[in-house]
Design a protein around this motif. Structure first.
Motif, short mmCIF file in Angstrom:
data_model
loop_
_atom_site.label_atom_id
_atom_site.label_comp_id
_atom_site.label_asym_id
_atom_site.label_seq_id
_atom_site.Cartn_x
_atom_site.Cartn_y
_atom_site.Cartn_z
N PHE A 160 0.94 -0.87 -0.05
CA PHE A 160 0.01 0.07 0.04
C PHE A 160 1.08 1.35 0.08
O PHE A 160 0.62 1.86 -0.71
CB PHE A 160 -0.78 0.21 1.41
N MET A 161 1.83 1.40 0.73
CA MET A 161 2.99 2.41 1.26
C MET A 161 3.73 2.82 -0.55
O MET A 161 3.16 3.62 -0.64
CB MET A 161 3.98 2.19 2.36
N LYS A 162 3.59 1.67 -1.51
CA LYS A 162 4.94 1.62 -2.08
C LYS A 162 3.69 1.98 -3.56
O LYS A 162 4.66 2.98 -3.94
CB LYS A 162 5.36 0.34 -2.58
N ASP A 163 2.92 1.83 -3.15
CA ASP A 163 2.11 1.83 -4.58
C ASP A 163 1.96 3.55 -4.25
O ASP A 163 1.91 3.93 -5.43
CB ASP A 163 0.10 1.36 -4.50
N LEU A 164 1.26 4.12 -2.96
CA LEU A 164 1.05 5.20 -2.63
C LEU A 164 2.45 6.38 -3.38
O LEU A 164 2.07 7.77 -4.08
CB LEU A 164 0.68 5.79 -1.45
N CYS A 165 3.32 5.75 -3.06
CA CYS A 165 4.60 6.65 -3.50
C CYS A 165 4.47 6.71 -4.94
O CYS A 165 5.37 7.93 -5.27
CB CYS A 165 5.55 5.86 -2.84
N ARG A 166 4.16 5.27 -5.81
CA ARG A 166 4.41 5.55 -7.28
C ARG A 166 3.94 6.56 -7.67
O ARG A 166 3.94 7.72 -8.61
CB ARG A 166 4.68 4.29 -7.55
N GLU A 167 2.25 6.02 -6.71
CA GLU A 167 1.13 7.37 -7.56
C GLU A 167 1.30 8.79 -7.26
O GLU A 167 1.51 9.19 -8.34
CB GLU A 167 -0.36 7.03 -7.07
N TYR A 168 1.83 9.76 -6.18
CA TYR A 168 2.26 10.66 -5.47
C TYR A 168 3.57 10.74 -6.19
O TYR A 168 4.28 12.20 -5.71
CB TYR A 168 2.15 10.96 -4.71
N GLY A 169 4.26 10.29 -6.67
CA GLY A 169 5.97 10.72 -7.25
C GLY A 169 6.79 10.76 -5.66
O GLY A 169 7.75 11.81 -6.14
N ILE A 170 6.97 10.05 -4.97
CA ILE A 170 7.88 10.34 -3.79
C ILE A 170 8.59 9.69 -3.29
O ILE A 170 8.75 8.02 -4.16
CB ILE A 170 6.32 9.70 -2.48
N THR A 193 13.95 19.92 4.73
CA THR A 193 12.90 20.88 3.50
C THR A 193 12.82 19.95 2.42
O THR A 193 11.51 19.31 2.51
CB THR A 193 13.83 22.29 3.36
N ALA A 194 13.65 18.96 2.20
CA ALA A 194 13.55 18.24 1.42
C ALA A 194 12.78 16.53 1.35
O ALA A 194 11.96 16.61 1.33
CB ALA A 194 14.91 17.65 0.81
N THR A 195 12.86 16.43 3.06
CA THR A 195 12.20 15.85 3.92
C THR A 195 10.98 15.91 3.73
O THR A 195 9.38 15.30 2.82
CB THR A 195 12.47 15.19 4.91
N LEU A 196 10.35 17.07 4.41
CA LEU A 196 9.35 17.85 4.38
C LEU A 196 8.03 18.24 2.41
O LEU A 196 7.59 17.68 2.54
CB LEU A 196 8.81 19.28 4.94
N GLU A 197 8.64 18.55 1.42
CA GLU A 197 8.63 18.89 0.56
C GLU A 197 8.22 16.98 -0.16
O GLU A 197 6.73 17.75 -1.05
CB GLU A 197 9.55 20.05 -0.06
N THR A 198 9.10 16.63 -0.13
CA THR A 198 9.21 15.82 -1.05
C THR A 198 8.60 14.48 -0.51
O THR A 198 8.34 13.63 -1.97
CB THR A 198 10.90 14.99 -2.19
N ILE A 199 8.68 13.58 0.48
CA ILE A 199 8.05 13.03 0.70
C ILE A 199 6.86 13.23 2.32
O ILE A 199 5.76 12.39 2.61
CB ILE A 199 9.09 12.26 1.85
N ILE A 200 6.77 13.82 2.99
CA ILE A 200 6.20 14.27 4.05
C ILE A 200 4.71 14.17 3.57
O ILE A 200 3.72 14.24 3.30
CB ILE A 200 6.57 14.82 4.99
N THR A 248 21.29 12.18 -3.84
CA THR A 248 20.19 12.41 -4.51
C THR A 248 19.09 12.92 -4.06
O THR A 248 18.18 13.88 -4.04
CB THR A 248 19.31 11.38 -5.51
N GLY A 249 19.79 12.82 -1.92
CA GLY A 249 18.63 13.19 -0.85
C GLY A 249 18.49 12.74 -0.75
O GLY A 249 18.40 11.38 -0.88
N PRO A 250 16.71 12.60 0.53
CA PRO A 250 16.18 11.54 1.04
C PRO A 250 15.57 10.59 0.27
O PRO A 250 14.55 11.37 -0.75
CB PRO A 250 15.59 12.41 1.66
N ARG A 251 15.44 9.62 0.17
CA ARG A 251 14.69 8.81 -0.07
C ARG A 251 13.62 7.88 1.25
O ARG A 251 14.64 7.36 1.66
CB ARG A 251 15.43 7.62 -1.06
N LEU A 252 12.55 7.53 0.58
CA LEU A 252 11.50 6.90 1.94
C LEU A 252 12.33 5.42 2.05
O LEU A 252 12.18 4.55 0.75
CB LEU A 252 10.26 7.47 1.61
N ILE A 253 12.51 4.65 2.88
CA ILE A 253 12.72 3.19 3.29
C ILE A 253 11.62 3.21 3.77
O ILE A 253 11.01 1.79 2.87
CB ILE A 253 13.83 2.91 4.31
N GLU A 254 10.76 3.21 4.32
CA GLU A 254 9.37 3.00 4.99
C GLU A 254 8.77 3.97 5.58
O GLU A 254 9.33 5.15 5.86
CB GLU A 254 9.81 1.82 6.49
#
Ligand code: AMP
Ligand code: GLY
Length: 437
Positions: free
Chosen positions: A109-119, A246-253, A280-286
């Protein structure tokens, strides 16, 4: 806000001890309860022996003690819908509803959401059968990461260095290694970098960043050996610079909070992003849908403000009115675990020296798997104590925490001897550069 509230904390780990220790200082609290609690929590809250999954008993207890607010610590009851059940019973609580807790409850579920929203996160595929999973792995670069979709008590992630190990792992998971949690798997790209834990409170709209922390997942010094629930932590994490936050807030959270609202499952509670800080910056593990353990303990050690109004505002949708103050000092925690952990370990061994450790300046002893019996504290879990200290530098906090460890007399326990090593290396490097300049 009323100032004579009855509060119930759900859980029994070090995280819940830290939450109870913090909430017990709130002038707004009349009586603090914890279900089921542990040997240390009993010093700051009234422990009640109710299981975290026993929703009817929790609701009955809330009614009988006129509980004003429930704070849910662990993920399992959140994923099972405790907040939904409390809502239905008219009891206010802190934590996401089940539909939003799926961010931790289902990795797919989490990964599909990331894919759909470009996270930004690791490339992945979901599988429900071994043959397709193996065919996919055969075409990927090694190492490769294989995850059970559901909750597996922090054990459901395997990093395979060889194709044989990957195939074996796929068979084991589909063979029932993690029970129902492994009915589906996620296979993903291995990311390298430094890990960090980032926490925000959100009421579904407003986002309040909390402090940063770094965990130590591996059981052995130098980050070697099996993965655990976490062998130590410190806050803040220097890898989380202003720019990285800032990058985490803007691109992930922010995209996640907006996406969950979009989907009609607004996330309310604490959202914990496990991050890989890459070139390349922060990437979400989980995502986790609760405070980290042991990260919560170091956050609580640094928090100066009253936590309760922030948790209640998260539940009420008024988080935009809240700000929190943090001590500028560093908090560092060393986990003491039972010999053998994360595999089998002995239970009911006696721990001495707790008073001596707690008497050291700036040292706090948080309990995880302990119980009080006949005036003694017994170890009952894998992770047992979190010796926490505050210091002006990571090095100083580390020295104090290990002086606390030394005071504990518990031959059946062990700890890592290098908690904080990455940040201390940075401190040494920073001093060198200062000298050279
Ligand atoms: P999790 O339970 O998802 O936090 O995973 C446990 C640990 O496995 C993480 O803290 C990482 O150290 C590691 N891990 C998980 N996913 C990846 C990945 N895609 N790349 C590298 N390491 C990972
Ligand atoms: N410290 C890792 C976790 O809470 O999941």
């Amino acid at each position: 806000m009323r100032n004579n509230m009855n509060i119930l904390v759900i859980g029994s780990g070090g995280r819940e001890h830290a939450l109870c220790w913090t909430l017990s200082k709130s002038p707004l609290v009349s009586t603090l309860y914890c279900a089921p609690g542990n040997g240390g929590i009993a010093e700051v809250a009234s422990c009640v022996s109710i299981k975290v999954e026993d929703f009817p008993a929790i609701i009955d207890f809330c009614r009988s003690k006129t509980i004003d607010f429930v704070v849910v610590g662990p993920e399992a009851p959140l994923v099972l819908g405790l907040v939904d059940a409390l809502d239905a019973a008219g009891i206010k609580s802190f934590g996401p509803r089940a539909a939003a807790a799926a961010l931790e409850g289902s990795k797919g579920f989490m990964k599909d959401l990331c894919r759909e929203y470009g996270i930004p996160t690791a490339a992945y595929q979901r599988f429900d059968n071994a043959s397709e999973a193996k065919a996919y792995v055969a075409a990927q670069i090694l190492p490769i990461v294989i995850k059970a979709d559901g909750l597996a008590a922090g054990k459901g992630v395997i990093i395979a260095q060889t194709l044989e190990h990957a195939n074996e792992t796929i068979d084991e998971i589909f063979g029932g290694l993690f029970g129902g949690a492994g009915a589906e798997i996620v296979i993903e790209e291995f990311m390298s970098g430094e890990e960090a834990s980032f926490f925000v409170l959100t009421d579904g709209d407003a986002i309040l960043p909390l402090a940063t922390a770094q965990d130590h997942k591996a059981v052995g010094d130098g980050d070697t050996g099996a993965n655990t629930g976490g062998m130590g932590a410190y806050s803040p994490a220097p890898v989380m610079t202003e720019q990285m936050i800032t990058a985490t807030l803007e691109t992930i959270i922010k995209p996640t909070v907006a996406a969950m609202k979009d989907r009609g499952a607004p996330f309310t509670g604490v959202l914990y992003a496990g991050l890989m800080i890459t070139e390349t910056g922060p990437r979400l593990i989980e995502y986790n849908v609760r405070f980290g353990d042991p990260e919560c303990q170091v956050l609580c050690a640094r928090l100066e403000s009253d936590l309760l109004p922030a948790l209640m505002a998260t539940a009420d949708g008024t988080l935009r009115d809240i700000s929190l103050r943090w001590k500028p000092e560093i908090a560092l925690l060393v986990v003491m675990a039972a010999n053998g952990y994360p595999d089998a370990y002995e239970k009911n061994t006696v721990i001495n020296g707790l008073g001596e450790a707690a008497a050291i300046d700036d040292v706090i002893v948080f309990h995880a798997g302990t119980k009080r019996e006949g005036g003694k504290i017994l170890a009952t879990g894998g992770r047992v104590l979190g010796i926490t200290a505050i210091g002006k530098s990571v090095k100083q906090a580390q020295e104090k925490a290990y002086s606390g460890v030394k005071a504990i007399k518990w031959p059946q326990g062990f700890c890592r001897s290098d908690i904080g090593w990455r940040a201390i290396e940075r401190e040494i490097q920073g001093k060198k550069l200062q000298k050279e300049a």
